[in-house]
Scaffold this motif. Sequence first.
Motif, short mmCIF file in Angstrom:
data_model
loop_
_atom_site.label_atom_id
_atom_site.label_comp_id
_atom_site.label_asym_id
_atom_site.label_seq_id
_atom_site.Cartn_x
_atom_site.Cartn_y
_atom_site.Cartn_z
N ARG A 28 -3.52 7.51 6.84
CA ARG A 28 -3.23 6.46 7.82
C ARG A 28 -4.10 6.62 9.06
O ARG A 28 -4.56 5.64 9.65
CB ARG A 28 -1.75 6.50 8.22
N ARG A 29 -4.36 7.86 9.46
CA ARG A 29 -5.20 8.09 10.63
C ARG A 29 -6.60 7.52 10.44
O ARG A 29 -7.26 7.09 11.39
CB ARG A 29 -5.30 9.60 10.91
N VAL A 30 -7.06 7.54 9.19
CA VAL A 30 -8.39 7.00 8.88
C VAL A 30 -8.35 5.48 8.84
O VAL A 30 -9.19 4.79 9.44
CB VAL A 30 -8.89 7.56 7.52
N VAL A 31 -7.34 4.93 8.16
CA VAL A 31 -7.29 3.49 7.90
C VAL A 31 -7.00 2.70 9.17
O VAL A 31 -7.48 1.57 9.33
CB VAL A 31 -6.24 3.19 6.81
N ARG A 32 -6.22 3.27 10.08
CA ARG A 32 -5.82 2.54 11.28
C ARG A 32 -7.00 2.03 12.11
O ARG A 32 -6.89 1.04 12.82
CB ARG A 32 -4.95 3.45 12.17
N VAL B 201 2.65 -1.49 4.44
CA VAL B 201 2.19 -0.11 4.23
C VAL B 201 3.40 0.80 4.04
O VAL B 201 4.35 0.76 4.83
CB VAL B 201 1.36 0.37 5.42
N ASN B 202 3.36 1.62 3.01
CA ASN B 202 4.39 2.63 2.75
C ASN B 202 3.75 4.00 2.87
O ASN B 202 2.82 4.33 2.13
CB ASN B 202 4.96 2.45 1.34
N TRP C 112 0.83 -1.20 0.00
CA TRP C 112 0.00 0.00 0.00
C TRP C 112 0.87 1.25 0.00
O TRP C 112 1.99 1.23 0.50
CB TRP C 112 -0.87 0.03 1.25
N MET C 113 0.30 2.34 -0.50
CA MET C 113 0.93 3.65 -0.35
C MET C 113 -0.15 4.70 -0.15
O MET C 113 -1.11 4.77 -0.93
CB MET C 113 1.80 4.01 -1.56
N PHE C 114 0.00 5.47 0.91
CA PHE C 114 -0.89 6.61 1.15
C PHE C 114 -0.20 7.53 2.15
O PHE C 114 0.88 7.23 2.67
CB PHE C 114 -2.28 6.18 1.64
N ARG D 258 1.34 -3.39 8.56
CA ARG D 258 0.68 -4.14 7.49
C ARG D 258 -0.82 -3.89 7.53
O ARG D 258 -1.41 -3.70 8.59
CB ARG D 258 0.99 -5.64 7.61
N LEU D 259 -1.42 -3.90 6.35
CA LEU D 259 -2.84 -3.70 6.19
C LEU D 259 -3.39 -4.81 5.32
O LEU D 259 -2.92 -5.00 4.19
CB LEU D 259 -3.10 -2.32 5.54
N LEU D 260 -4.33 -5.58 5.87
CA LEU D 260 -4.86 -6.76 5.18
C LEU D 260 -3.74 -7.71 4.75
O LEU D 260 -3.83 -8.37 3.71
CB LEU D 260 -5.70 -6.35 3.96
#
Length: 410
Positions: A300-304, A336-337, A293-295, A330-332
């Motif tokens: 990241r504050r939302v996805v966490r 994560v980058n 992933w990259m964002f 890691r996400l799913l």
Amino acid sequence: MSMQALRERLSQLNKDAKNQLEANGSKTWTKEDKEKFDAIMDEAERVQSQIEANQRVLDQAAENDFSKTPRNEPGSKKTELQQGLEIFMRKSFREMSQEDAQKVRNTMSTTTGSEGGFTVQPLVATSLIDLLKAYGFMRRVADQITTANGADLAYPTSDGTTEVGEIVAQNIPATSADPTFGTRSLNVFKFGSKIITIPIELIQDSSIDIVAMVQRRMRDRIGRAQNVYFSTGTGTAQPMGLFTAAGVGKVGATGQLTTVTYDDLVDLVDSLDAAYLDNPPSTPEMPNVEPGWMFSQSMRRVVRKIKDTAGRPIWTPSYDEGAAAKTPDRLLGYPVNINNDAPAAGANVKSIAFGNLHKYLIRDAMDVTMFRFDDSAFVSKGQIGFLAWSRSGGNLMDVNSVKTYQHSAT
């Protein structure tokens, strides 16, 4: 709290979150479980933001007062090319002896530019290019090549994910299925460091590694500028950015102007052909081959805090992050980058990228030009100026290898 204490605090918070994930296993999370995990993640976000804010202050202080200036190792020997570059930085042409001038000509081009500029020799250019290769969010995941010059380049590509073989009966000829080849533009563009001013006192101090100091400033400035365009460049008079080139794998539902759901992320992963998800994990010999992933940090504050259908967090923190930073969050199940030059969430914005990020290719040209300014505008302030021009470009070589999440229009 010191930077070291903050890093240790962040590492402990991430370790606590990971331990909670492992302790709860596959069971459905209760309201209390979710609240405890979210509280840890909120605190981790605050600590990480504090670390990054402190680091920016330290970096700015170092930029302004030349703290952490590199120094020459006692007794170290330098090659003739290194000597020539150091002479060029420390002395004006009026101050050079005949031997000095010869070393400079051997190191740089044979012709002096109209304002003291030289196109440096390939061995000298390599040092700056190598510094750039280790700098910037995009360069950490992208493949990179170096060419002798900046001539336009159409890079050959081929996508074999839809090609299928066949069963052939006895004495029946095989069917022809020639691969389809294409090209992607990989032209380079000129990036400037802006003029770097160094106090004369530092120039005259032989214990200061003037070459390393100036090159580090050039790397930081050019590297920051390049990362912006490698992330979001339009491809017109600038590199084609990753987020610009990648197609849309999932569009958010109406109203998701700044948010993303668990289902959206699952759909985004599944928008890639399975062939792109089967790559082996990264190794020291072959890094950056695992899909990821990259964002940005804001995303990241939302996805966490996103949970799956059983209420379990889908974010797996790495407790090394912030301390040794050896392994990413890691996400799913995918690394994560974080790239703060990735687009911020907004209407119709592609804010999340997923896939084989190493399919983005960065090209550096060896024709690096450096200038030295010692005219009255600088000397009257007790300074010497330096300027570098470097040529680089980038493009996503396989547009099917990376997909993006796009927020809704309204």
